[in-house]
Write a protein that holds these residues in place. Structure first.
Motif, mmCIF file in Angstrom:
data_model
loop_
_atom_site.group_PDB
_atom_site.id
_atom_site.type_symbol
_atom_site.label_atom_id
_atom_site.label_comp_id
_atom_site.label_asym_id
_atom_site.label_seq_id
_atom_site.Cartn_x
_atom_site.Cartn_y
_atom_site.Cartn_z
ATOM 1 N N HIS A 126 -26.858 16.610 20.039
ATOM 2 C CA HIS A 126 -27.311 17.022 18.713
ATOM 3 C C HIS A 126 -26.827 18.448 18.444
ATOM 4 N N ILE A 127 -26.155 18.657 17.324
ATOM 5 C CA ILE A 127 -25.730 19.997 16.914
ATOM 6 C C ILE A 127 -26.858 20.642 16.116
ATOM 7 N N ASP A 128 -27.073 21.935 16.281
ATOM 8 C CA ASP A 128 -28.120 22.575 15.488
ATOM 9 C C ASP A 128 -27.624 22.818 14.062
ATOM 10 N N LYS A 129 -28.513 23.234 13.179
ATOM 11 C CA LYS A 129 -28.188 23.367 11.756
ATOM 12 C C LYS A 129 -27.154 24.462 11.484
ATOM 13 N N SER A 130 -27.036 25.445 12.381
ATOM 14 C CA SER A 130 -26.040 26.507 12.194
ATOM 15 C C SER A 130 -24.651 26.054 12.639
ATOM 16 N N GLY A 131 -24.582 25.006 13.476
ATOM 17 C CA GLY A 131 -23.312 24.565 14.032
ATOM 18 C C GLY A 131 -22.866 25.395 15.217
ATOM 19 N N ASP A 132 -23.760 26.227 15.735
ATOM 20 C CA ASP A 132 -23.416 27.124 16.838
ATOM 21 C C ASP A 132 -23.862 26.629 18.208
ATOM 22 N N THR A 133 -24.897 25.775 18.254
ATOM 23 C CA THR A 133 -25.467 25.353 19.523
ATOM 24 C C THR A 133 -25.511 23.834 19.597
ATOM 25 N N LEU A 134 -25.092 23.315 20.734
ATOM 26 C CA LEU A 134 -25.126 21.884 21.009
ATOM 27 C C LEU A 134 -26.181 21.621 22.069
#
Length: 183
Positions: A126-134
């Protein structure tokens, strides 16, 4: 397709998403989701492809196809997207055997794939909403529950939270901008 007006609290029938002859009319829609910021955009998986579908214009756009990067015996599922619709994650699975291979990330603006191979018994990513953390959920080693693998996509640094008592590894969850809520 239905529309809902928050101001009048009314629901209106808009009509079918697809024409009768479309192969998508018989799909369960499991794993499909609407964009966080583009209200008419629906994300769909179609074998090796991630699609963006405009429900009013009835137009498809292929975001990516894993065939060239990962081979023909592959498909995707369990997709997620950042709020700005530019970073996407999905589980990569071998079609012929059903084996989960790991998690892919696709950076749309750079047209770049990143791949994180499973290290245990894979569950999902799952990618977080910022697109920075998986976040990758897996059973690792002799752990009794799901472990969390957090990957900073900017640095590549991975942090593991194993499912030992009191460590905070999560199963069912949802992700925000750099945070996670779950049980």
């Amino acid at each position: 397709l239905f529309s809902y007006s928050k101001s009048t609290d009314t629901v209106k029938k808009v009509g079918p998403l697809f024409p009768d002859y479309s192969p998508y009319t018989w799909q369960t829609a499991g794993g499909w989701y609407f964009s966080a910021t583009l209200p008419t955009i629906l994300y769909m998986d179609d074998g090796p492809r991630m699609l963006r579908y405009d429900v009013f214009k009835k137009e498809f756009q292929t975001i990516f196809d894993v065939t060239a990067q990962f081979g023909t015996d592959r498909h995707i599922l369990q997709m997620h997207s950042s709020n700005d619709d530019t970073v996407h994650s999905a589980t990569l699975r071998r079609t012929s055997t059903g084996e989960d291979l790991g998690c892919l990330v696709y950076r749309e603006t750079a047209k770049q794939f990143l791949f994180y191979q499973k290290v245990g018994t894979y569950d999902e990513c799952h990618i977080d909403k910022s697109g920075d953390t998986l976040l990758i959920l897996e059973f690792i080693g002799s752990e009794r529950g799901l472990a969390n693998r957090y990957i900073n996509l900017g640095t590549g640094v991975e942090t593991r939270v194993l499912n030992a008592a009191g460590t905070g590894a999560l199963g069912h969850h949802d992700m925000g901008f750099g945070y996670i809520v779950g049980a």
